[in-house]
Write a protein that holds these residues in place. Structure first.
Motif, PDB file in Angstrom:
ATOM      1  N   LEU A 138     -63.089-116.858 -79.160  1.00 18.57           N
ATOM      2  CA  LEU A 138     -62.783-116.987 -77.734  1.00 18.57           C
ATOM      3  C   LEU A 138     -61.822-118.139 -77.455  1.00 18.57           C
ATOM      4  O   LEU A 138     -60.955-118.038 -76.583  1.00 18.57           O
ATOM      5  CB  LEU A 138     -64.074-117.174 -76.926  1.00 18.57           C
ATOM      6  N   PHE A 142     -60.445-119.313 -72.777  1.00 16.70           N
ATOM      7  CA  PHE A 142     -60.880-117.965 -72.407  1.00 16.70           C
ATOM      8  C   PHE A 142     -61.566-117.965 -71.050  1.00 16.70           C
ATOM      9  O   PHE A 142     -62.424-118.801 -70.764  1.00 16.70           O
ATOM     10  CB  PHE A 142     -61.838-117.403 -73.460  1.00 16.70           C
ATOM     11  N   ALA A 217     -56.652-110.193 -76.568  1.00 18.17           N
ATOM     12  CA  ALA A 217     -57.381-110.329 -75.307  1.00 18.17           C
ATOM     13  C   ALA A 217     -58.487-109.281 -75.200  1.00 18.17           C
ATOM     14  O   ALA A 217     -59.600-109.574 -74.741  1.00 18.17           O
ATOM     15  CB  ALA A 217     -56.415-110.206 -74.130  1.00 18.17           C
ATOM     16  N   ARG A 220     -61.379-110.299 -77.505  1.00 20.38           N
ATOM     17  CA  ARG A 220     -62.151-111.412 -76.937  1.00 20.38           C
ATOM     18  C   ARG A 220     -63.067-110.933 -75.814  1.00 20.38           C
ATOM     19  O   ARG A 220     -64.213-111.388 -75.701  1.00 20.38           O
ATOM     20  CB  ARG A 220     -61.202-112.499 -76.432  1.00 20.38           C
TER      21      ARG A 220
END
Length: 364
Positions: A138, A142, A217, A220
């Motif tokens: 992360l 994030f 992205a 995550r």
């Protein structure tokens, strides 16, 4: 039962209300051999012994401080030496709770074995190590977006992981609703240990290093969603470790840290990613991975990465497995994966014909 009756009578007398509407009467807990726990057998297990751990000398010393007579004391100590020859290892409160809930309790007795608590302790270590990977993936910047994930920007591995998360939420809620606690704990272990850690986390490592910004992205957000949901699912069974990790996850995601105890419990309507087709296709891919792993282990190819050739029995299977080619390559530790190619007539090849829908060939 008598404690329940006492609480009901006191609740009605003092508050004119029932303290609860439902009760759960569990089985009588016996030792691992099915014997009723008694001091004379030396097989009585104090929960704090499992939580904190005890050496054999400490167990014997406590017996000597008790009020049993000399004859029974000797029998008890001999029983402890037989039952716990190396003492009782420290497991912790969460593993003990999880171990007790993992037993099927639809019978009159529950044969408790300390090895179940030890195994549950290993599962807690797996949770902690998996969470450390999530933290690393992360990063510090994030910030979760609940509307970010969509089928258009997800890989097949991402779709499969979210589908398995949906299945776990349904299974755990069903287990709790029907008092089948063993079903709930089994689903939680399957989700975190095997599906999230052993398959998904391993498969995304190359993508986290080499993928573009959008791909990273998506990964995550999948990791965050699965971790957040799993911690809330596991909270009733392991309140201490889930509280610690939930606070850390909330802080890393720049969210107001709440206790996992008061966070909303996951429900089926919250996670609507179930995809039967993706799960079925993933079973085919994992069958290939398991076959390659067994072939490599049998021939002691534990460190080298060789090219892999997969010859499918029909075009439909070939198209399905081709979509999972990158995942098969990573999980089977192959240097390259080729589909439907005819392997060269060479002695330097390992072949497996155990699968009905394909043959796998490892080039040496």
């Amino acid at each position: 039962f008598f404690w329940v009756a006492r609480m009901v009578m006191l609740g009605l007398e003092l508050t004119d209300q029932l303290p609860f509407n439902q009760i759960y009467l569990h089985s009588i807990i016996h030792d691992s051999y099915g014997r009723k726990m008694s001091k004379s057998l030396g097989n009585v297990v104090d929960p704090t012994d499992i939580i904190e751990g005890r050496t054999l000398d400490e167990l014997a010393a406590r017996v000597k401080r008790s009020n049993v007579d000399d004859t029974e004391e000797a029998v008890t100590i001999r029983g402890q030496e037989s039952e716990f020859p190396s003492g009782i290892p420290r497991c912790g409160a969460d593993p003990l709770r999880l171990a007790l809930c993992s037993y099927r309790t639809q019978s009159d007795v529950l044969n408790f074995d300390i090895s179940a608590a030890i195994q549950a302790s290993k599962f807690c270590n797996k949770i902690w190590n998996g969470f450390k990977f999530v933290q690393s993936a992360l990063g510090d910047q994030f910030c979760p977006d609940p509307d970010f994930l969509s089928y258009e920007n997800m890989s097949v591995a991402d779709k499969w992981m979210m589908s398995r998360l949906s299945s776990a939420v349904y299974s755990v809620n069903d287990g709790l609703g029907t008092y089948s606690f063993s079903k709930a704990t089994e689903s939680l272990e399957q989700l975190w240990w095997f599906e999230l850690c052993d398959i998904y986390m391993e498969s995304i490592k190359p993508r986290l290093k080499q993928g573009d910004d959008m791909e990273k992205a998506v990964i995550r957000h999948v990791l965050y969603t699965c971790t957040d949901t799993a911690l809330r699912l596991m909270s009733p069974f392991m309140p201490f470790i889930t509280e610690e990790l939930y606070q850390r996850l909330s802080a890393q995601a720049s969210l107001t840290a709440r206790s996992v105890c008061v966070a909303d419990y996951p429900v089926v309507e919250e996670v609507t990613w179930k995809n039967v087709t993706v799960e079925s296709d993933m079973c085919l891919a994992m069958s290939v991975v398991d076959t390659v792993r067994n072939l490599r282990t049998k021939n002691r190819l534990t460190k080298q990465r060789q090219p892999l050739i997969i010859t499918c029995s029909d075009l439909k299977t070939s198209n399905i497995l081709s979509e999972y080619g990158d995942l098969i390559k990573v999980l089977s530790r192959s240097s390259d994966v080729t589909f439907d190619a005819t392997p060269p007539p060479s002695a330097d090849i390992l072949e497996s014909t155990t699968l009905e829908f394909a043959r796998v060939h490892i080039m040496l």
